[in-house]
Structure formats: C-alpha cells, structure tokens
Design an enzyme around this catalytic site. Structure first.
Site, PDB file in Angstrom:
ATOM      1  N   HIS A  25       2.689   3.022  -8.932  1.00  0.00           N
ATOM      2  CA  HIS A  25       2.538   1.867  -8.922  1.00  0.00           C
ATOM      3  C   HIS A  25       4.162   1.250 -10.127  1.00  0.00           C
ATOM      4  O   HIS A  25       4.180  -0.043  -9.660  1.00  0.00           O
ATOM      5  CB  HIS A  25       1.340   1.272 -10.130  1.00  0.00           C
ATOM      6  CG  HIS A  25       0.204   1.606  -9.735  1.00  0.00           C
ATOM      7  ND1 HIS A  25      -0.190   1.697  -8.279  1.00  0.00           N
ATOM      8  CD2 HIS A  25      -0.688   2.237  -9.209  1.00  0.00           C
ATOM      9  CE1 HIS A  25      -1.275   1.801  -7.669  1.00  0.00           C
ATOM     10  NE2 HIS A  25      -1.987   2.428  -8.133  1.00  0.00           N
ATOM     11  N   ASP A  34       0.582  -0.926   0.041  1.00  0.00           N
ATOM     12  CA  ASP A  34      -0.011  -0.068  -0.211  1.00  0.00           C
ATOM     13  C   ASP A  34       1.142   1.220   0.042  1.00  0.00           C
ATOM     14  O   ASP A  34       2.320   1.136   0.383  1.00  0.00           O
ATOM     15  CB  ASP A  34      -1.206  -0.280   1.595  1.00  0.00           C
ATOM     16  CG  ASP A  34      -2.434   0.968   1.526  1.00  0.00           C
ATOM     17  OD1 ASP A  34      -2.247   1.267   0.179  1.00  0.00           O
ATOM     18  OD2 ASP A  34      -3.359   1.026   2.295  1.00  0.00           O
ATOM     19  N   LEU A  73      11.483 -20.353  -4.299  1.00  0.00           N
ATOM     20  CA  LEU A  73      10.397 -19.143  -4.405  1.00  0.00           C
ATOM     21  C   LEU A  73       8.968 -19.370  -4.822  1.00  0.00           C
ATOM     22  O   LEU A  73       8.583 -19.247  -6.066  1.00  0.00           O
ATOM     23  CB  LEU A  73      10.824 -18.065  -3.741  1.00  0.00           C
ATOM     24  CG  LEU A  73       9.563 -16.795  -3.518  1.00  0.00           C
ATOM     25  CD1 LEU A  73       9.433 -16.997  -2.365  1.00  0.00           C
ATOM     26  CD2 LEU A  73      10.028 -15.172  -4.331  1.00  0.00           C
TER      27      LEU A  73
HETATM   28  C1  FPP Z   1      -2.458  -0.312  -3.597  1.00  0.00           C
HETATM   29  O1  FPP Z   1      -1.475   1.520  -3.111  1.00  0.00           O
HETATM   30  C2  FPP Z   1      -1.318  -0.047  -4.417  1.00  0.00           C
HETATM   31  C3  FPP Z   1      -2.120  -0.958  -5.351  1.00  0.00           C
HETATM   32  C4  FPP Z   1      -3.907  -0.745  -5.743  1.00  0.00           C
HETATM   33  C5  FPP Z   1      -1.686  -1.855  -6.878  1.00  0.00           C
HETATM   34  C6  FPP Z   1      -0.335  -2.538  -6.123  1.00  0.00           C
HETATM   35  C7  FPP Z   1       0.746  -3.172  -7.345  1.00  0.00           C
HETATM   36  C8  FPP Z   1       1.999  -3.201  -7.202  1.00  0.00           C
HETATM   37  C9  FPP Z   1       2.333  -2.599  -6.223  1.00  0.00           C
HETATM   38  C10 FPP Z   1       2.108  -2.985  -9.079  1.00  0.00           C
HETATM   39  C11 FPP Z   1       3.097  -4.632  -8.813  1.00  0.00           C
HETATM   40  C12 FPP Z   1       2.261  -5.616  -9.728  1.00  0.00           C
HETATM   41  C13 FPP Z   1       1.766  -6.552 -10.122  1.00  0.00           C
HETATM   42  C14 FPP Z   1       1.084  -6.802 -10.939  1.00  0.00           C
HETATM   43  C15 FPP Z   1       3.122  -7.576 -10.626  1.00  0.00           C
HETATM   44  P1  FPP Z   1      -3.115   3.271  -3.407  1.00  0.00           P
HETATM   45  O2  FPP Z   1      -2.711   2.500  -4.500  1.00  0.00           O
HETATM   46  O3  FPP Z   1      -4.074   2.096  -2.768  1.00  0.00           O
HETATM   47  O4  FPP Z   1      -1.907   3.245  -2.661  1.00  0.00           O
HETATM   48  P2  FPP Z   1      -2.627   4.953  -1.814  1.00  0.00           P
HETATM   49  O5  FPP Z   1      -3.092   4.430  -0.452  1.00  0.00           O
HETATM   50  O6  FPP Z   1      -1.428   6.465  -1.568  1.00  0.00           O
HETATM   51  O7  FPP Z   1      -3.418   5.681  -2.981  1.00  0.00           O
END
Ligand code: FPP
Length: 259
Positions: free
Chosen positions: A48, A31, A142
């Site tokens: 992301h 997150d 893994l």
């Molecule tokens: C939450 O942060 C994160 C996500 C919804 C997406 C996580 C995805 C990645 C790290 C990319 C890796 C992906 C793959 C397919 C391997 P948020 O966007 O909710 O952050 P915020 O709470 O600060 O808005």
C-alpha cells in the site's frame, strides 16, 4: 509519497505524442498492492505504501496529459473486513498523505474531494480531510476524488435517503436528479475506469456513474502501473467507439434505391 518536490518530467512531455481524444475523467481501481508486496516477501502494508508512491507519479502524469478529473478507489465499504492492522495502516496512509502532500498537491493545482462516508473515520482524520478539501477548493487543474469508505451501492442508498428527506416527488426523480444526490455531484461521469492487477470485476465502484464508461484492465499490479501504461490506456480509449446504446454511424440500413 515522499515530501520532496518532483517537477513534471518536461523532457518526457515534450516528446510524448498524446492520443487524439484525451478523457476528461479517469477513474482507477488501484488493485494488486498486496500481491506486489507478497511477491517480494514484504508485508501487505508495504504494498500500500508503494501504491501511494505510485499515486504521486500518476497524478503528475494526469496533469501532464491534461486529464481534468481523477477518481481513485482507496478504501471500500467492504475493506473494513480486512485485518485490523491493514485497516489501521490504510487510515494512517490517508493521514500521512494529507500531512505530507497537501501543500505540494495544492501547488500543482490539485483540488481534493472525498467521495464516500466520512462518519466512520476517526473524528481527527475526518477533520483533516475536511481541512484539506477546504485548502484546495479553489484549484482547477486536476480534481482528485478520493474514494475512501466508498461503496457504489451505499452511495445510491444514501442518495435515496436524502431525496426522501428532501421530500422529492416520485415524478421528479430523473437521471440528472439522482446524479445530483451522489457523492460525485457536479463531477462528470468517468470516461474510463482502469483496473490493475488482472482482476476483471467492478467491485462496487462508481456503479451509477460508470454506466457508459470504457473499462480497461491490465495485469500490472498497481505499484508498477506507470506513466507509459497510463498512456497506453489513453491510446486504447482513443481508439474505442462510444455508442451509448446506439449504432455506429456507418452501420445503419442501406438506403432504399429506386430500381
Ligand atoms: C487494493 O489492493 C488496494 C487497496 C484496498 C488500497 C489502495 C490504497 C492505496 C494505493 C494507497 C493510497 C491511499 C490513499 C488514501 C491516497 P489489494 O490490497 O486488494 O491487493 P491484492 O488484491 O493484491 O491483495
């Protein structure tokens, strides 16, 4: 993640003293990508992308620390409600990761699994995911479970539907049987779930499997959650006593002594 080859940081691993108890299965709610980007004046998708770069580093650290299972929450069943551009961007990231990284993941001994429902994804992307799973299926260093279009409640609903379809009798339903019907069938329950970015919620992640996991929360945004922070989480886990609803060994009633 980039396609260049990054060898394990051997000089670091030689120096690192690992905690006594290494969890078999670590799960992560990655997150804070959006806030990481906004705080730098960047679009959310840049967060992301940075989070994806970080994933490479954390996978390497998990291999180094001999963690056997890593489960990452990449796209939830609720994330469809985000703006179309962000949803499309996350789909593209999944596609890019498979295109650019699968050979290297394979070379590192990573076995890829998907948990969640594939059916709502573009058929071409579904095919790519299935090919990547097939390509890495014999690896065992893994296991990387990618939760994509995943929801814990949806997983349980899906399990119940399949049990009914299979004609499972009520008296045969048990903890073990339900586990076998989940997307994670065959994977041990997570020992720890780490959530980055300071939010203190479970967000529909591994709600069955996480029944006895240890939760670790950190304020760090996911793109900045590095090897050192992972190591601290492992150290914290190593110091926690897991009681599974029982009491600590030295906390029972005092023995009755004859007077
Ligand atoms: C939450 O942060 C994160 C996500 C919804 C997406 C996580 C995805 C990645 C790290 C990319 C890796 C992906 C793959 C397919 C391997 P948020 O966007 O909710 O952050 P915020 O709470 O600060 O808005």
């Amino acid at each position: 993640m980039s396609s260049t080859n990054h060898p394990l940081p051997m000089n670091q691993s030689e120096k690192t003293e690992l905690p006594e108890r290494i969890p078999q299965h670590v799960a992560i709610i990655m997150d804070g990508n959006g806030r990481w980007a906004i705080s730098r004046g960047l679009p959310r998708l840049a967060g992301h992308r940075a989070g994806t770069e970080n994933l490479r580093r954390i996978i390497e650290a998990c291999i180094e620390f001999k963690i056997r299972y890593l489960t990452i929450y990449a796209f939830s069943t609720e994330n469809w409600g985000r703006p179309q551009e962000e949803v499309q961007g996350l789909m593209r990231i999944l596609e890019d990761v498979i295109d650019r990284e699968i050979q290297e993941l394979h070379d590192q001994g990573v076995k890829l699994r998907h948990i969640g429902r594939l059916d709502r994804l573009d058929p071409r992307l579904q095919e790519k995911v299935l090919q990547a799973i097939e390509f890495t299926k014999d690896n065992n260093r893994l296991t990387l479970n990618v939760a994509f279009n995943y929801g814990g409640r949806d997983e349980i609903v899906c399990a119940i539907q399949h049990m009914l379809e299979d004609g499972v009798e009520a008296e045969d339903v048990s903890d073990e049987l339900v586990s076998q019907y989940l997307f994670t069938a065959g994977v041990p329950d997570p020992d720890i779930i780490i959530r980055t970015s300071g939010e203190l919620r479970g967000s529909n992640f591994l709600i069955w499997q996480g029944a006895y996991c240890e939760w670790i929360f950190t304020p760090t945004y996911w793109p900045d959650f590095d090897r050192t922070e992972l190591l601290s989480a492992l150290e914290e886990f190593s110091q926690r006593e897991r009681r599974y609803g029982k009491i600590a060994e030295n906390q029972g009633d005092l023995p009755q002594h004859a007077s």
